[in-house]
Design a protein around this motif. Structure first.
Motif, PDB file in Angstrom:
ATOM      1  N   THR A 141     -44.296  66.436  16.601  1.00 24.34           N
ATOM      2  CA  THR A 141     -45.519  65.941  17.257  1.00 24.34           C
ATOM      3  C   THR A 141     -46.066  66.966  18.242  1.00 24.34           C
ATOM      4  N   TYR A 142     -45.166  67.586  19.018  1.00 23.31           N
ATOM      5  CA  TYR A 142     -45.601  68.565  20.012  1.00 23.31           C
ATOM      6  C   TYR A 142     -46.251  69.776  19.344  1.00 23.31           C
ATOM      7  N   LEU A 143     -45.668  70.232  18.230  1.00 19.14           N
ATOM      8  CA  LEU A 143     -46.227  71.380  17.525  1.00 19.14           C
ATOM      9  C   LEU A 143     -47.588  71.043  16.920  1.00 19.14           C
ATOM     10  N   PHE A 144     -47.704  69.834  16.374  1.00 18.22           N
ATOM     11  CA  PHE A 144     -48.995  69.413  15.816  1.00 18.22           C
ATOM     12  C   PHE A 144     -50.068  69.409  16.892  1.00 18.22           C
ATOM     13  N   VAL A 145     -49.769  68.826  18.040  1.00 19.23           N
ATOM     14  CA  VAL A 145     -50.737  68.754  19.139  1.00 19.23           C
ATOM     15  C   VAL A 145     -51.045  70.151  19.672  1.00 19.23           C
ATOM     16  N   PHE A 146     -50.005  70.992  19.775  1.00 18.69           N
ATOM     17  CA  PHE A 146     -50.194  72.351  20.288  1.00 18.69           C
ATOM     18  C   PHE A 146     -51.168  73.135  19.419  1.00 18.69           C
ATOM     19  N   PHE A 147     -50.946  73.123  18.099  1.00 18.10           N
ATOM     20  CA  PHE A 147     -51.821  73.899  17.220  1.00 18.10           C
ATOM     21  C   PHE A 147     -53.192  73.237  17.059  1.00 18.10           C
ATOM     22  N   LEU A 148     -53.265  71.932  17.239  1.00 16.16           N
ATOM     23  CA  LEU A 148     -54.571  71.275  17.266  1.00 16.16           C
ATOM     24  C   LEU A 148     -55.389  71.766  18.463  1.00 16.16           C
TER      25      LEU A 148
END
Length: 314
Positions: free
Chosen positions: A25-32
């Motif tokens: 989830t953190y990686l998804f939000v970060f790259f978003l």
């Protein structure tokens, strides 16, 4: 994955990059966030250069506007696929979509290589030959050079896409990468890839080596000119700006050389290296070329505050 003999593939499965599941989830939000900020930052530069009459006829800012378009394009082609790798389920991409993604990535990526070279040459002329600069580099010539970069980039992208997808692909169809790129796709070919690897090495090698050498040569001349600046403050500001530019260029070229200028291998480092030209440099370019550029900052103030905000320091 099961091999289907003599049956050509109609789609590929993007495996993504390895990551700890608890960070999904953190990686998804970060790259978003990276994607959104990249688009907004480059769009802001593009609008500023287009709207401000004191910028959009000057070669440096013509190149800067084109760089913003390229960064927005590369980010849009690649980052959504990267974000999808942090979601559950299979991530298929059609055969035609894979061809298009590889073509446009190499089209825009090689155009960016040429553009970095033009920008370095423009700075060399402006700093080292200021009296001849208006003659040697004007809006018409810079537009022609930029058009040449687009044409050369499209030829390079078409060459790589045609060579890669002329080969038969009959399975397996899992691309061990987060987007369709030459080394990852070639590993799935049902034919000998020696010619492809050789042409890729020569073609990309010539582009990367020649562009990087010309950029390096330009900045060596620029540094020599900076050393002749009498004031310590002037030298510091010039070195700071040039250092930031060179850092971005290195962050783009070195990973590209690592990925393409060695034998095709299935290394987890390829995915990490690919993050630099696909995600990090498009995000950093607006920061490097705007926050350290007094003229762009003044143009932003004029655009936000109206025509009476201030003049341009030439």
């Amino acid at each position: 994955m099961e091999r289907v003999n003599s049956t050509l593939l109609t789609e590929f499965i993007l495996a993504g990059i390895p990551y700890p599941l608890k960070l999904r989830t953190y990686l998804f939000v970060f790259f978003l966030l990276i994607y959104i900020l990249t688009q907004l930052g480059n769009l802001l530069i593009l609008i500023t250069v287009w709207v401000d009459t004191q910028l959009h006829t000057r070669p440096m800012y013509i190149f800067l506007g084109i760089l913003s378009i390229i960064d927005m394009g590369i980010s849009t082609i690649i980052v959504p696929c990267l974000m999808m790798s942090f979601t559950l389920g299979v991530k298929p991409i059609s055969f035609g979509g894979c061809v298009a993604q590889l073509y446009f990535y190499h089209f825009l990526g090689s155009t960016q290589c040429f553009l970095y070279t033009l920008m370095a040459y423009d700075r060399y002329l402006a700093i080292c030959r200021p009296l001849h600069y208006p003659v040697l580099m004007n809006a018409k010539l810079s537009s022609l050079l930029a058009a040449g970069a687009w044409v050369a980039g499209s030829i390079h992208g078409a060459l790589q896409a045609i060579l890669t997808f002329r080969l038969p692909y009959c399975g397996p169809n899992q691309v061990d990468y987060f987007f369709c790129d030459i080394p990852a796709v070639l590993r799935l070919a049902c034919a000998d890839t020696t010619v492809n690897e050789l042409v890729t090495f020569v073609d990309i090698g010539v582009v990367v080596a020649s562009c990087f050498s010309l950029i390096l040569l330009s900045y060596i001349q620029i540094i020599q000119a900076i050393l002749r600046i009498r004031t310590a403050d002037g030298r510091h500001r010039a070195f700071s700006t040039c250092g930031a530019h060179v850092t971005v260029v290195i962050m783009y070229y070195v990973p590209c050389a690592f990925i393409y200028l060695r034998p095709v291998t299935n290394s987890s480092l390829d995915g990490a290296a690919a993050l630099f030209p696909t995600c990090i440099t498009p995000f950093l370019n607006p920061l490097i070329y705007t926050l350290r550029n007094q003229e762009v900052k003044l143009a932003l103030k004029r655009m936000i505050g109206g025509p009476g905000t201030g003049g341009l320091n030439v």
